[in-house]
Design an enzyme around this catalytic site. Structure first.
Site, PDB file in Angstrom:
ATOM      1  N   CYS A   2      49.377  44.979  33.894  1.00 49.51           N
ATOM      2  CA  CYS A   2      49.551  44.758  32.462  1.00 49.51           C
ATOM      3  C   CYS A   2      50.330  43.468  32.245  1.00 49.51           C
ATOM      4  O   CYS A   2      50.830  42.849  33.185  1.00 49.51           O
ATOM      5  CB  CYS A   2      50.308  45.917  31.819  1.00 49.51           C
ATOM      6  SG  CYS A   2      49.539  47.528  32.083  1.00 49.51           S
ATOM      7  N   GLY A  28      45.257  42.218  31.170  1.00 48.59           N
ATOM      8  CA  GLY A  28      44.871  43.514  30.632  1.00 48.59           C
ATOM      9  C   GLY A  28      43.871  43.362  29.509  1.00 48.59           C
ATOM     10  O   GLY A  28      44.143  42.662  28.543  1.00 48.59           O
ATOM     11  N   ASN A 101      54.961  47.108  32.808  1.00 46.07           N
ATOM     12  CA  ASN A 101      53.971  46.659  33.778  1.00 46.07           C
ATOM     13  C   ASN A 101      54.382  47.187  35.135  1.00 46.07           C
ATOM     14  O   ASN A 101      55.485  46.908  35.615  1.00 46.07           O
ATOM     15  CB  ASN A 101      53.905  45.128  33.806  1.00 46.07           C
ATOM     16  CG  ASN A 101      52.999  44.611  34.919  1.00 46.07           C
ATOM     17  OD1 ASN A 101      52.026  45.246  35.294  1.00 46.07           O
ATOM     18  ND2 ASN A 101      53.329  43.439  35.447  1.00 46.07           N
ATOM     19  N   GLY A 102      53.516  47.964  35.762  1.00 46.82           N
ATOM     20  CA  GLY A 102      53.837  48.508  37.068  1.00 46.82           C
ATOM     21  C   GLY A 102      53.404  49.953  37.181  1.00 46.82           C
ATOM     22  O   GLY A 102      52.564  50.439  36.424  1.00 46.82           O
ATOM     23  N   TYR A 257      45.001  36.782  43.022  1.00 50.08           N
ATOM     24  CA  TYR A 257      43.976  37.116  42.038  1.00 50.08           C
ATOM     25  C   TYR A 257      44.461  37.216  40.600  1.00 50.08           C
ATOM     26  O   TYR A 257      43.860  36.654  39.692  1.00 50.08           O
ATOM     27  CB  TYR A 257      43.341  38.455  42.450  1.00 50.08           C
ATOM     28  CG  TYR A 257      42.274  38.990  41.522  1.00 50.08           C
ATOM     29  CD1 TYR A 257      41.090  38.300  41.315  1.00 50.08           C
ATOM     30  CD2 TYR A 257      42.441  40.201  40.867  1.00 50.08           C
ATOM     31  CE1 TYR A 257      40.096  38.800  40.471  1.00 50.08           C
ATOM     32  CE2 TYR A 257      41.452  40.714  40.024  1.00 50.08           C
ATOM     33  CZ  TYR A 257      40.290  40.001  39.833  1.00 50.08           C
ATOM     34  OH  TYR A 257      39.320  40.495  39.009  1.00 50.08           O
TER      35      TYR A 257
END
Length: 503
Positions: A2, A28, A101-102, A257
Protein backbone atom coordinates in the site's frame (compact mmCIF):
# COMPACT_ATOMS: atom_id res chain seq x y z
CA UNK A 1 1.47 -3.45 -0.57
CA UNK A 2 0.00 0.00 0.00
CA UNK A 3 0.91 3.67 -0.05
CA UNK A 4 0.38 6.06 2.86
CA UNK A 5 0.49 9.84 3.20
CA UNK A 6 0.03 12.26 6.08
CA UNK A 7 0.15 16.05 5.89
CA UNK A 8 -0.09 19.06 8.21
CA UNK A 9 -0.34 22.32 6.25
CA UNK A 10 -1.35 25.93 6.69
CA UNK A 11 -4.29 25.61 4.29
CA UNK A 12 -6.56 22.90 2.89
CA UNK A 13 -4.72 19.61 2.34
CA UNK A 14 -7.33 17.65 0.35
CA UNK A 15 -5.98 18.35 -3.13
CA UNK A 16 -2.38 17.87 -1.99
CA UNK A 17 -3.30 14.47 -0.56
CA UNK A 18 -5.12 13.61 -3.79
CA UNK A 19 -2.02 14.51 -5.82
CA UNK A 20 0.17 12.43 -3.49
CA UNK A 21 -2.09 9.40 -3.97
CA UNK A 22 -1.90 9.68 -7.74
CA UNK A 23 1.90 9.67 -7.42
CA UNK A 24 1.71 6.56 -5.22
CA UNK A 25 -0.96 4.83 -7.34
CA UNK A 26 1.55 2.15 -8.35
CA UNK A 27 1.55 0.99 -4.72
CA UNK A 28 -2.17 0.21 -4.70
CA UNK A 29 -4.90 0.11 -7.32
CA UNK A 30 -7.74 -1.59 -5.46
CA UNK A 31 -8.97 1.18 -3.15
CA UNK A 32 -8.19 4.72 -2.05
CA UNK A 33 -9.15 6.97 0.82
CA UNK A 34 -8.59 10.43 2.27
CA UNK A 35 -9.42 11.62 5.79
CA UNK A 36 -9.11 15.29 6.79
CA UNK A 37 -10.01 17.34 9.83
CA UNK A 38 -10.46 20.98 10.74
CA UNK A 39 -9.54 20.01 14.34
CA UNK A 40 -13.18 19.38 15.24
CA UNK A 41 -14.88 17.25 12.61
CA UNK A 42 -13.63 14.25 10.65
CA UNK A 43 -14.17 14.21 6.89
CA UNK A 44 -13.66 10.83 5.25
CA UNK A 45 -14.00 9.45 1.74
CA UNK A 46 -12.85 5.95 0.86
CA UNK A 47 -13.95 3.38 -1.70
CA UNK A 48 -12.72 0.69 -4.08
CA UNK A 49 -11.15 1.90 -7.30
CA UNK A 50 -8.35 4.05 -8.68
CA UNK A 51 -7.75 7.44 -7.13
CA UNK A 52 -9.27 9.29 -10.08
CA UNK A 53 -12.46 7.22 -9.81
CA UNK A 54 -12.90 7.32 -6.04
CA UNK A 55 -12.78 11.11 -5.67
CA UNK A 56 -15.27 13.25 -7.54
CA UNK A 57 -15.52 16.99 -7.22
CA UNK A 58 -18.37 16.73 -4.72
CA UNK A 59 -16.20 14.41 -2.59
CA UNK A 60 -13.26 16.80 -2.64
CA UNK A 61 -15.53 19.66 -1.62
CA UNK A 62 -16.35 17.87 1.64
CA UNK A 63 -12.73 17.16 2.66
CA UNK A 64 -12.14 20.30 4.69
CA UNK A 65 -9.17 20.95 6.94
CA UNK A 66 -5.46 21.61 6.98
CA UNK A 67 -4.54 18.19 8.38
CA UNK A 68 -5.14 14.78 6.83
CA UNK A 69 -3.96 11.30 5.92
CA UNK A 70 -4.52 9.17 2.82
CA UNK A 71 -4.06 5.62 1.57
CA UNK A 72 -3.99 3.50 -1.59
CA UNK A 73 -4.48 -0.25 -1.20
CA UNK A 74 -3.21 -3.14 -3.24
CA UNK A 75 -5.83 -5.85 -3.84
CA UNK A 76 -5.67 -9.06 -1.81
CA UNK A 77 -7.65 -12.26 -2.24
CA UNK A 78 -10.76 -12.17 -0.11
CA UNK A 79 -10.33 -8.60 1.13
CA UNK A 80 -11.65 -6.49 -1.71
CA UNK A 81 -14.60 -5.14 0.27
CA UNK A 82 -14.83 -1.37 0.42
CA UNK A 83 -15.19 -1.78 4.19
CA UNK A 84 -11.52 -2.70 4.30
CA UNK A 85 -10.38 0.37 2.41
CA UNK A 86 -8.45 2.89 4.46
CA UNK A 87 -8.00 5.14 6.40
CA UNK A 88 -9.85 3.35 9.19
CA UNK A 89 -11.44 5.19 12.11
CA UNK A 90 -12.30 4.77 15.79
CA UNK A 91 -14.03 7.53 17.72
CA UNK A 92 -12.21 7.14 21.06
CA UNK A 93 -9.98 8.52 22.38
CA UNK A 94 -10.20 11.87 20.59
CA UNK A 95 -11.04 10.19 17.28
CA UNK A 96 -8.23 8.40 15.48
CA UNK A 97 -7.75 7.59 11.79
CA UNK A 98 -5.03 5.20 10.67
CA UNK A 99 -3.50 4.15 7.35
CA UNK A 100 -1.13 1.20 7.24
CA UNK A 101 1.31 -0.36 4.80
CA UNK A 102 2.54 -3.81 5.72
CA UNK A 103 1.26 -6.92 7.45
CA UNK A 104 1.13 -8.11 11.06
CA UNK A 105 2.09 -11.74 11.54
CA UNK A 106 0.37 -11.99 14.96
CA UNK A 107 -2.85 -10.16 14.11
CA UNK A 108 -5.06 -13.14 15.00
CA UNK A 109 -3.62 -13.35 18.51
CA UNK A 110 -3.95 -9.60 18.93
CA UNK A 111 -7.54 -9.61 17.70
CA UNK A 112 -8.43 -12.31 20.19
CA UNK A 113 -6.69 -10.42 22.99
CA UNK A 114 -8.48 -7.18 22.14
CA UNK A 115 -11.86 -8.92 22.31
CA UNK A 116 -11.23 -10.93 25.46
CA UNK A 117 -9.53 -8.27 27.57
CA UNK A 118 -10.81 -4.98 26.15
CA UNK A 119 -14.15 -5.97 24.55
CA UNK A 120 -13.02 -4.38 21.27
CA UNK A 121 -14.70 -6.01 18.28
CA UNK A 122 -12.74 -6.27 15.03
CA UNK A 123 -15.25 -6.01 12.21
CA UNK A 124 -13.08 -6.87 9.21
CA UNK A 125 -10.31 -9.33 8.33
CA UNK A 126 -7.85 -6.44 8.06
CA UNK A 127 -4.82 -6.37 10.35
CA UNK A 128 -4.92 -2.58 9.94
CA UNK A 129 -8.09 -2.49 12.04
CA UNK A 130 -6.30 -4.55 14.69
CA UNK A 131 -3.39 -2.10 14.67
CA UNK A 132 -5.76 0.86 14.95
CA UNK A 133 -7.56 -0.62 17.95
CA UNK A 134 -4.31 -1.44 19.74
CA UNK A 135 -3.15 2.13 19.19
CA UNK A 136 -6.47 3.52 20.47
CA UNK A 137 -6.47 1.25 23.52
CA UNK A 138 -2.91 2.12 24.47
CA UNK A 139 -3.56 5.85 24.09
CA UNK A 140 -6.71 5.61 26.20
CA UNK A 141 -4.79 3.75 28.91
CA UNK A 142 -2.61 6.83 29.30
CA UNK A 143 -5.55 8.83 30.58
CA UNK A 144 -6.27 10.38 27.17
CA UNK A 145 -3.09 12.45 27.45
CA UNK A 146 -2.58 14.59 24.37
CA UNK A 147 1.13 15.43 24.48
CA UNK A 148 3.83 14.28 22.09
CA UNK A 149 5.28 12.15 24.89
CA UNK A 150 1.94 10.36 25.33
CA UNK A 151 1.73 9.62 21.60
CA UNK A 152 5.31 8.34 21.50
CA UNK A 153 4.69 6.13 24.55
CA UNK A 154 1.64 4.76 22.74
CA UNK A 155 3.76 3.87 19.71
CA UNK A 156 6.27 2.13 22.00
CA UNK A 157 3.47 0.06 23.54
CA UNK A 158 2.14 -0.85 20.09
CA UNK A 159 5.61 -1.93 18.95
CA UNK A 160 5.95 -4.17 21.98
CA UNK A 161 2.84 -6.08 20.88
CA UNK A 162 2.63 -5.90 17.07
CA UNK A 163 4.91 -8.27 15.16
CA UNK A 164 5.52 -7.98 11.45
CA UNK A 165 5.99 -5.16 8.99
CA UNK A 166 4.26 -1.82 9.34
CA UNK A 167 4.67 1.74 8.18
CA UNK A 168 1.82 3.77 9.64
CA UNK A 169 0.41 7.27 9.56
CA UNK A 170 -2.27 8.04 12.15
CA UNK A 171 -4.26 11.22 12.71
CA UNK A 172 -5.48 12.15 16.17
CA UNK A 173 -8.30 14.62 15.58
CA UNK A 174 -7.59 18.05 16.98
CA UNK A 175 -4.05 17.02 17.96
CA UNK A 176 -1.79 16.04 15.08
CA UNK A 177 -0.38 13.31 12.86
CA UNK A 178 2.07 10.60 13.83
CA UNK A 179 4.06 8.30 11.57
CA UNK A 180 5.90 5.23 12.81
CA UNK A 181 7.70 2.18 11.53
CA UNK A 182 8.34 -1.36 12.72
CA UNK A 183 11.63 -2.09 14.55
CA UNK A 184 13.06 -3.87 11.49
CA UNK A 185 12.25 -1.11 8.98
CA UNK A 186 10.78 -3.55 6.46
CA UNK A 187 8.24 -1.20 4.87
CA UNK A 188 9.36 2.31 3.82
CA UNK A 189 8.40 5.66 5.37
CA UNK A 190 9.96 9.12 5.11
CA UNK A 191 9.07 12.74 5.78
CA UNK A 192 9.77 16.18 4.39
CA UNK A 193 8.96 19.86 4.79
CA UNK A 194 8.24 22.94 2.72
CA UNK A 195 8.09 26.63 3.55
CA UNK A 196 5.04 28.73 2.77
CA UNK A 197 5.22 32.31 1.51
CA UNK A 198 4.32 33.48 5.01
CA UNK A 199 7.37 31.68 6.40
CA UNK A 200 5.44 28.84 8.07
CA UNK A 201 6.54 25.21 7.71
CA UNK A 202 4.36 22.42 6.36
CA UNK A 203 5.17 18.73 6.84
CA UNK A 204 4.41 15.54 4.96
CA UNK A 205 4.97 11.85 5.82
CA UNK A 206 4.79 9.33 3.00
CA UNK A 207 5.81 5.90 1.70
CA UNK A 208 8.15 7.14 -1.03
CA UNK A 209 10.32 10.21 -1.48
CA UNK A 210 8.96 10.79 -4.99
CA UNK A 211 5.72 12.11 -3.47
CA UNK A 212 7.73 14.71 -1.55
CA UNK A 213 9.61 15.72 -4.69
CA UNK A 214 6.57 16.21 -6.88
CA UNK A 215 4.65 18.21 -4.26
CA UNK A 216 7.58 20.52 -3.60
CA UNK A 217 8.63 19.19 -0.19
CA UNK A 218 12.25 19.00 0.85
CA UNK A 219 13.25 15.52 2.02
CA UNK A 220 14.20 15.62 5.69
CA UNK A 221 14.81 11.97 6.67
CA UNK A 222 13.60 8.42 6.57
CA UNK A 223 11.63 7.30 9.59
CA UNK A 224 14.07 4.84 11.08
CA UNK A 225 13.15 1.37 12.37
CA UNK A 226 11.35 1.74 15.71
CA UNK A 227 11.15 5.51 15.31
CA UNK A 228 8.13 7.83 15.25
CA UNK A 229 7.55 11.32 13.89
CA UNK A 230 4.79 13.49 15.38
CA UNK A 231 3.57 16.73 13.83
CA UNK A 232 1.14 18.76 15.92
CA UNK A 233 -1.81 20.47 14.24
CA UNK A 234 -0.01 23.81 14.55
CA UNK A 235 3.06 22.48 12.73
CA UNK A 236 5.54 21.53 15.46
CA UNK A 237 7.79 18.56 14.61
CA UNK A 238 8.81 15.97 17.22
CA UNK A 239 10.94 12.86 16.57
CA UNK A 240 11.71 10.00 18.95
CA UNK A 241 13.22 6.54 18.86
CA UNK A 242 10.31 4.79 20.56
CA UNK A 243 11.76 1.27 20.74
CA UNK A 244 15.27 0.00 20.06
CA UNK A 245 16.04 -0.86 16.46
CA UNK A 246 16.12 -4.64 16.06
CA UNK A 247 17.67 -4.48 12.59
CA UNK A 248 17.52 -2.38 9.42
CA UNK A 249 16.04 -4.66 6.79
CA UNK A 250 14.22 -2.83 3.98
CA UNK A 251 12.25 -5.13 1.70
CA UNK A 252 14.36 -5.96 -1.36
CA UNK A 253 11.21 -6.14 -3.51
CA UNK A 254 10.84 -2.36 -3.19
CA UNK A 255 14.00 -2.07 -5.28
CA UNK A 256 13.20 -4.96 -7.60
CA UNK A 257 9.63 -4.08 -8.47
CA UNK A 258 7.35 -1.99 -6.29
CA UNK A 259 8.89 1.43 -5.76
CA UNK A 260 9.06 4.08 -8.45
CA UNK A 261 12.56 4.31 -9.86
CA UNK A 262 12.75 8.04 -9.05
CA UNK A 263 12.34 7.30 -5.34
CA UNK A 264 15.09 7.04 -2.77
CA UNK A 265 14.24 4.54 -0.03
CA UNK A 266 16.32 4.39 3.14
CA UNK A 267 19.03 6.38 1.42
CA UNK A 268 19.16 3.94 -1.50
CA UNK A 269 18.34 5.17 -4.99
CA UNK A 270 15.90 2.73 -6.58
CA UNK A 271 17.16 3.76 -10.02
CA UNK A 272 20.79 3.11 -9.11
CA UNK A 273 19.96 -0.25 -7.56
CA UNK A 274 18.16 -1.35 -10.74
CA UNK A 275 21.05 -0.22 -12.92
CA UNK A 276 23.32 -2.39 -10.82
CA UNK A 277 20.92 -5.31 -11.20
CA UNK A 278 21.32 -5.06 -14.95
CA UNK A 279 25.11 -4.96 -14.72
CA UNK A 280 25.25 -7.97 -12.39
CA UNK A 281 22.81 -9.91 -14.54
CA UNK A 282 24.82 -9.18 -17.69
CA UNK A 283 27.95 -10.50 -15.96
CA UNK A 284 26.14 -13.75 -15.17
CA UNK A 285 24.92 -14.11 -18.74
CA UNK A 286 28.52 -13.74 -19.91
CA UNK A 287 29.68 -16.38 -17.41
CA UNK A 288 27.03 -18.89 -18.46
CA UNK A 289 26.84 -18.05 -22.17
CA UNK A 290 30.16 -16.46 -23.21
CA UNK A 291 29.48 -17.25 -26.87
CA UNK A 292 25.87 -16.07 -26.84
CA UNK A 293 24.12 -15.19 -30.09
CA UNK A 294 21.78 -12.53 -28.68
CA UNK A 295 20.70 -10.00 -31.31
CA UNK A 296 18.43 -7.81 -29.18
CA UNK A 297 17.84 -7.17 -25.48
CA UNK A 298 14.24 -6.31 -24.77
CA UNK A 299 12.68 -5.40 -21.42
CA UNK A 300 9.27 -6.62 -20.35
CA UNK A 301 7.94 -3.18 -19.43
CA UNK A 302 8.01 -1.19 -17.32
CA UNK A 303 10.05 -1.97 -14.21
CA UNK A 304 12.74 -3.99 -16.00
CA UNK A 305 13.59 -1.21 -18.48
CA UNK A 306 16.15 0.29 -16.09
CA UNK A 307 18.00 -3.02 -15.70
CA UNK A 308 17.83 -3.95 -19.39
CA UNK A 309 19.68 -0.86 -20.62
CA UNK A 310 23.00 -1.49 -18.80
CA UNK A 311 22.70 -5.15 -19.80
CA UNK A 312 22.67 -4.12 -23.46
CA UNK A 313 25.73 -1.93 -22.97
CA UNK A 314 27.68 -4.60 -21.12
CA UNK A 315 26.74 -7.36 -23.58
CA UNK A 316 27.30 -5.02 -26.54
CA UNK A 317 23.98 -5.81 -28.20
CA UNK A 318 21.07 -3.65 -29.31
CA UNK A 319 18.44 -2.44 -26.85
CA UNK A 320 14.93 -2.37 -28.25
CA UNK A 321 11.47 -1.86 -26.74
CA UNK A 322 9.42 -4.24 -28.83
CA UNK A 323 6.70 -4.96 -26.29
CA UNK A 324 4.00 -2.31 -26.04
CA UNK A 325 2.15 -2.22 -22.73
CA UNK A 326 -1.36 -0.97 -22.19
CA UNK A 327 -0.99 1.21 -19.06
CA UNK A 328 -4.66 0.85 -18.17
CA UNK A 329 -4.49 -2.85 -17.30
CA UNK A 330 -3.47 -3.57 -13.70
CA UNK A 331 -0.66 -5.79 -12.50
CA UNK A 332 -1.60 -9.37 -13.26
CA UNK A 333 0.28 -11.48 -10.73
CA UNK A 334 -2.22 -10.56 -7.98
CA UNK A 335 -5.36 -11.53 -9.91
CA UNK A 336 -7.05 -14.40 -8.03
CA UNK A 337 -8.11 -16.56 -10.98
CA UNK A 338 -5.91 -18.13 -13.63
CA UNK A 339 -8.33 -17.40 -16.49
CA UNK A 340 -8.46 -13.72 -15.48
CA UNK A 341 -4.66 -13.50 -15.53
CA UNK A 342 -4.41 -15.25 -18.91
CA UNK A 343 -6.91 -12.96 -20.63
CA UNK A 344 -5.40 -9.90 -18.96
CA UNK A 345 -1.90 -10.61 -20.28
CA UNK A 346 -3.15 -10.70 -23.88
CA UNK A 347 -4.90 -7.39 -23.39
CA UNK A 348 -1.93 -5.91 -21.60
CA UNK A 349 0.87 -6.51 -24.14
CA UNK A 350 1.31 -6.33 -27.88
CA UNK A 351 4.41 -6.68 -30.05
CA UNK A 352 6.25 -4.53 -32.56
CA UNK A 353 6.81 -7.36 -35.04
CA UNK A 354 9.74 -5.63 -36.77
CA UNK A 355 11.82 -5.98 -33.60
CA UNK A 356 11.26 -9.74 -33.31
CA UNK A 357 11.34 -11.06 -36.87
CA UNK A 358 14.18 -13.61 -37.35
CA UNK A 359 16.07 -12.39 -34.26
CA UNK A 360 17.43 -14.02 -31.12
CA UNK A 361 15.72 -12.07 -28.35
CA UNK A 362 16.82 -11.80 -24.72
CA UNK A 363 13.77 -10.77 -22.71
CA UNK A 364 14.51 -9.11 -19.37
CA UNK A 365 12.01 -9.23 -16.52
CA UNK A 366 12.28 -7.75 -13.04
CA UNK A 367 11.10 -11.00 -11.43
CA UNK A 368 9.04 -14.08 -12.18
CA UNK A 369 6.29 -15.01 -9.71
CA UNK A 370 3.57 -17.29 -11.09
CA UNK A 371 5.07 -17.19 -14.57
CA UNK A 372 1.66 -16.59 -16.16
CA UNK A 373 2.58 -13.26 -17.70
CA UNK A 374 6.05 -14.38 -18.70
CA UNK A 375 4.90 -17.59 -20.39
CA UNK A 376 2.44 -15.74 -22.58
CA UNK A 377 4.93 -13.00 -23.45
CA UNK A 378 7.36 -15.69 -24.61
CA UNK A 379 4.58 -17.06 -26.82
CA UNK A 380 3.91 -13.55 -28.15
CA UNK A 381 7.59 -13.21 -29.04
CA UNK A 382 7.56 -16.48 -30.97
CA UNK A 383 4.35 -15.53 -32.76
CA UNK A 384 6.02 -12.25 -33.76
CA UNK A 385 8.78 -14.21 -35.51
CA UNK A 386 11.59 -14.52 -32.97
CA UNK A 387 14.07 -17.21 -33.93
CA UNK A 388 15.13 -17.95 -30.33
CA UNK A 389 13.78 -16.51 -27.07
CA UNK A 390 16.00 -16.25 -24.02
CA UNK A 391 14.99 -14.87 -20.64
CA UNK A 392 16.85 -13.14 -17.81
CA UNK A 393 15.32 -12.24 -14.45
CA UNK A 394 16.77 -9.36 -12.41
CA UNK A 395 15.72 -11.24 -9.27
CA UNK A 396 16.34 -14.82 -8.08
CA UNK A 397 13.60 -17.47 -8.18
CA UNK A 398 10.65 -16.59 -5.92
CA UNK A 399 10.17 -19.70 -3.80
CA UNK A 400 8.72 -18.54 -0.46
CA UNK A 401 5.57 -16.63 0.53
CA UNK A 402 5.74 -12.98 1.48
CA UNK A 403 4.22 -12.35 4.91
CA UNK A 404 5.19 -8.69 5.27
CA UNK A 405 2.62 -6.92 3.10
CA UNK A 406 3.19 -7.94 -0.51
CA UNK A 407 0.20 -9.88 -1.74
CA UNK A 408 1.92 -12.76 -3.48
CA UNK A 409 0.35 -16.17 -4.05
CA UNK A 410 1.04 -19.13 -1.81
CA UNK A 411 4.23 -21.06 -2.49
CA UNK A 412 2.51 -23.84 -4.42
CA UNK A 413 1.45 -21.28 -7.06
CA UNK A 414 4.98 -20.04 -7.76
CA UNK A 415 6.46 -21.18 -11.05
CA UNK A 416 9.68 -21.98 -9.16
CA UNK A 417 7.93 -24.16 -6.56
CA UNK A 418 9.64 -27.54 -6.57
CA UNK A 419 11.24 -26.81 -9.94
CA UNK A 420 14.80 -26.59 -11.17
CA UNK A 421 15.76 -23.64 -13.35
CA UNK A 422 15.84 -26.01 -16.34
CA UNK A 423 12.30 -27.13 -15.54
CA UNK A 424 11.15 -23.52 -15.24
CA UNK A 425 12.70 -22.72 -18.62
CA UNK A 426 10.81 -25.62 -20.20
CA UNK A 427 7.53 -24.49 -18.65
CA UNK A 428 8.01 -20.89 -19.81
CA UNK A 429 9.01 -22.04 -23.29
CA UNK A 430 12.38 -20.26 -23.46
CA UNK A 431 15.56 -21.58 -24.99
CA UNK A 432 17.52 -20.68 -21.88
CA UNK A 433 16.87 -18.87 -18.62
CA UNK A 434 19.17 -16.90 -16.31
CA UNK A 435 18.22 -15.80 -12.80
CA UNK A 436 20.06 -13.18 -10.77
CA UNK A 437 22.09 -14.63 -7.89
CA UNK A 438 20.78 -13.60 -4.48
CA UNK A 439 24.13 -12.32 -3.27
CA UNK A 440 24.45 -10.18 -6.40
CA UNK A 441 20.96 -8.79 -5.81
CA UNK A 442 21.87 -7.86 -2.23
CA UNK A 443 24.98 -6.08 -3.43
CA UNK A 444 22.92 -4.00 -5.87
CA UNK A 445 21.20 -2.17 -3.00
CA UNK A 446 23.70 -2.56 -0.16
CA UNK A 447 26.71 -0.31 -0.02
CA UNK A 448 24.77 2.78 -1.08
CA UNK A 449 23.68 3.56 2.49
CA UNK A 450 26.18 2.31 5.08
CA UNK A 451 23.47 2.33 7.76
CA UNK A 452 21.58 -0.42 5.91
CA UNK A 453 23.56 -3.64 6.09
CA UNK A 454 20.89 -6.21 5.28
CA UNK A 455 17.69 -6.59 3.27
CA UNK A 456 14.54 -8.60 3.76
CA UNK A 457 14.89 -11.25 1.05
CA UNK A 458 12.45 -13.74 2.55
CA UNK A 459 10.66 -14.48 -0.75
CA UNK A 460 13.99 -15.72 -2.12
CA UNK A 461 15.67 -17.37 0.88
CA UNK A 462 12.83 -18.14 3.32
CA UNK A 463 14.51 -16.22 6.16
CA UNK A 464 11.87 -14.17 7.99
CA UNK A 465 13.50 -11.43 10.01
CA UNK A 466 10.77 -11.18 12.66
CA UNK A 467 11.60 -14.71 13.81
CA UNK A 468 8.00 -15.82 14.33
CA UNK A 469 7.25 -17.34 10.93
CA UNK A 470 7.44 -21.13 10.72
CA UNK A 471 5.90 -23.79 8.50
CA UNK A 472 2.80 -23.97 10.70
CA UNK A 473 2.19 -20.26 10.11
CA UNK A 474 2.81 -20.59 6.36
CA UNK A 475 0.41 -23.55 6.17
CA UNK A 476 -2.21 -21.51 8.00
CA UNK A 477 -2.02 -18.53 5.63
CA UNK A 478 -2.16 -20.89 2.65
CA UNK A 479 -5.38 -22.44 3.99
CA UNK A 480 -6.88 -19.02 4.67
CA UNK A 481 -5.91 -17.70 1.27
CA UNK A 482 -7.33 -20.74 -0.52
CA UNK A 483 -10.59 -20.43 1.41
CA UNK A 484 -10.88 -16.72 0.63
CA UNK A 485 -10.06 -17.28 -3.04
CA UNK A 486 -12.77 -19.94 -3.27
CA UNK A 487 -15.21 -17.54 -1.63
CA UNK A 488 -14.25 -14.87 -4.18
CA UNK A 489 -14.92 -17.27 -7.06
CA UNK A 490 -18.22 -18.33 -5.49
CA UNK A 491 -19.31 -14.72 -5.05
CA UNK A 492 -18.32 -13.99 -8.65
CA UNK A 493 -20.42 -16.87 -9.94
CA UNK A 494 -23.32 -15.76 -7.76
CA UNK A 495 -23.18 -12.28 -9.22
CA UNK A 496 -23.03 -13.68 -12.77
CA UNK A 497 -26.11 -15.83 -12.05
CA UNK A 498 -27.93 -12.85 -10.54
CA UNK A 499 -27.14 -10.75 -13.57
CA UNK A 500 -28.32 -13.54 -15.88
CA UNK A 501 -31.59 -13.91 -13.92
CA UNK A 502 -32.20 -10.16 -14.15
CA UNK A 503 -31.38 -9.96 -17.85
Amino acid sequence: MCGVVGMVAQSSVAYHLYDALTILQHRGQDAAGIATTDHRRLNLRRANGLVRNVFRQEDMDTLHGNMGIAHVRYPTAGSQSSEESQPMYVNSPFGICLAHNGNLTNDRDLSKLLYESEQRHINTSSDSEVLLNIFAHELASRGNADTADAFFDTVAAVAEQAVGAYAVVAMIIGKGIIGFRDPHGIRPLCYGKRETRSGRTEFMITSESVALDVLGFEFVADVLPGQAVYISHDGELHVRQCVPRKSYNPCVFEFVYFARRDSVIDGISVHKARLRMGEKLADKVLRLHPDHDIDVIMPIPDTSCTAALPMAHRLDVKYREGLVKNPYIGRTFIMPRQDERAHSVRRKFNTVQLEFQDKNILLVDDSIVRGTTTKQIVQLAREAGARNVYLASAAPPVRYPNVYGIDMPVASEFVAHGQTEEGIARYLGVDWLVYQDLEDLRECALGINDDVNELDCSVFDGRYVTGDVDQTYLDMIERVRNDLAKADVSRGRGMQQLEANNA
